[in-house]
Design an enzyme around this catalytic site. Structure first.
Site, PDB file in Angstrom:
ATOM      1  N   HIS A 128      44.175  38.135  35.428  1.00  0.00           N
ATOM      2  CA  HIS A 128      42.718  38.042  35.235  1.00  0.00           C
ATOM      3  C   HIS A 128      42.447  37.236  33.958  1.00  0.00           C
ATOM      4  O   HIS A 128      43.205  37.326  32.987  1.00  0.00           O
ATOM      5  CB  HIS A 128      42.115  39.445  35.136  1.00  0.00           C
ATOM      6  CG  HIS A 128      40.619  39.433  35.166  1.00  0.00           C
ATOM      7  ND1 HIS A 128      39.865  39.111  34.058  1.00  0.00           N
ATOM      8  CD2 HIS A 128      39.741  39.656  36.176  1.00  0.00           C
ATOM      9  CE1 HIS A 128      38.581  39.150  34.393  1.00  0.00           C
ATOM     10  NE2 HIS A 128      38.479  39.477  35.674  1.00  0.00           N
TER      11      HIS A 128
ATOM     12  N   GLU B 249      38.177  32.851  40.382  1.00  0.00           N
ATOM     13  CA  GLU B 249      37.176  33.386  39.455  1.00  0.00           C
ATOM     14  C   GLU B 249      36.937  32.364  38.343  1.00  0.00           C
ATOM     15  O   GLU B 249      37.678  32.347  37.346  1.00  0.00           O
ATOM     16  CB  GLU B 249      37.680  34.694  38.833  1.00  0.00           C
ATOM     17  CG  GLU B 249      37.859  35.809  39.817  1.00  0.00           C
ATOM     18  CD  GLU B 249      37.671  37.167  39.154  1.00  0.00           C
ATOM     19  OE1 GLU B 249      36.774  37.909  39.569  1.00  0.00           O
ATOM     20  OE2 GLU B 249      38.401  37.463  38.189  1.00  0.00           O
TER      21      GLU B 249
END
Ligand code: PGA
Length: 250
Positions: A93, A165
């Site tokens: 992430h 993302e």
């Protein structure tokens, strides 16, 4: 096509809050066919998995060590999260990359380990605002895919999920335009197609997803689901997204 609805709680919710949240969510999403996954803090995994019993909600972690065990103070291994009830793990992430200096090579080791342990890795990729402004998006994503997936062999039913993302959209009020998301998802699907993985490759979008904008993403070609931060913390908002996905499912 099923749409994966994946919540990323980040560093939110205690055990008590987790039990309350999942107990409220469970009956609301009970009849949905879309996979509903929640990536919770390590300390919540066991309680979340117990609270989710009897439903199709799956629980996962937001990170894990790239080693199985040993003298590594503060680390948590994939074996531990699996035993606690996780079936998947988010890896790479952008917050891990930015605040904890994780790089594609760490992520690559973790992806391989997760697959070995039977955990579905969700591999996050995405460009920063500067990289976007420099027109380097596809170059950055290619490199992330190349290095994160280097030598990853998929020969079982578990296939990594790619989460696109864009770093500039995460935690903002401004999600990426749907046309960009569609284009990048095609790019990722084409990239993965060269890898000869057994099974289906899935690419999900994350970054400022809300009940208001989720329908556009869910309808977009090549978008297999959503990775949702802020809106996943609220039972009502998250349930709305699950049911929008249900309406769009073909
Ligand atoms: P956000 O976070 O939905 O709050 O933008 C998404 C993520 O970081 O996975």
């Amino acid at each position: 096509m099923q749409k994966w609805i994946i919540g990323n709680w980040k560093m939110h919710k205690t055990v008590a809050e987790t039990i309350e949240h999942i107990s409220a969510l469970k009956p609301l999403v009970f009849r949905a066919h879309s996979p509903v996954w929640l990536a919770v803090p390590f300390t919540d995994i066991y309680a979340a998995a117990q609270a989710a019993l009897g439903s199709h909600i799956e629980i996962g972690a937001q990170n894990m060590s790239d080693l199985l065990g040993g003298a590594l103070t503060g680390e948590i291994s994939g074996v531990m999260i699996k035993e606690a009830g996780a079936s998947f793990v988010i890896l790479g992430h952008s917050e891990r990359r930015r605040h904890f200096q994780e790089d594609n090579h760490n992520v690559n080791r973790k992806v391989k380990l997760a697959l070995r342990l039977g955990l579905t890795p969700i591999v996050c990729i995405g460009e920063t605002a500067e990289e976007k402004a420099a027109g380097a998006t596809e170059q950055v994503l290619s490199r992330q895919l190349q290095e994160c997936l280097d030598g990853v062999v998929v020969d079982s039913t578990i296939t990594p999920i790619i989460a696109y993302e864009p770093v500039w959209a995460i935690g903002s009020k401004q999600a990426a335009p749907v046309e960009i998301v569609e284009k990048i998802h095609h790019f990722c699907h084409n990239w993965i197609a060269q890898l000869n993985w057994q099974g289906v490759s899935r690419v999900v979008y994350g970054g400022a997803v809300s009940p208001d904008n989720c329908g556009d993403f869910l309808k977009a070609d090549g978008v297999d689901g959503l990775l949702i931060g802020g809106a996943s913390l609220d039972v009502r908002a998250f349930t709305d997204i699950v049911w929008k996905a249900e309406g769009i499912r073909t």
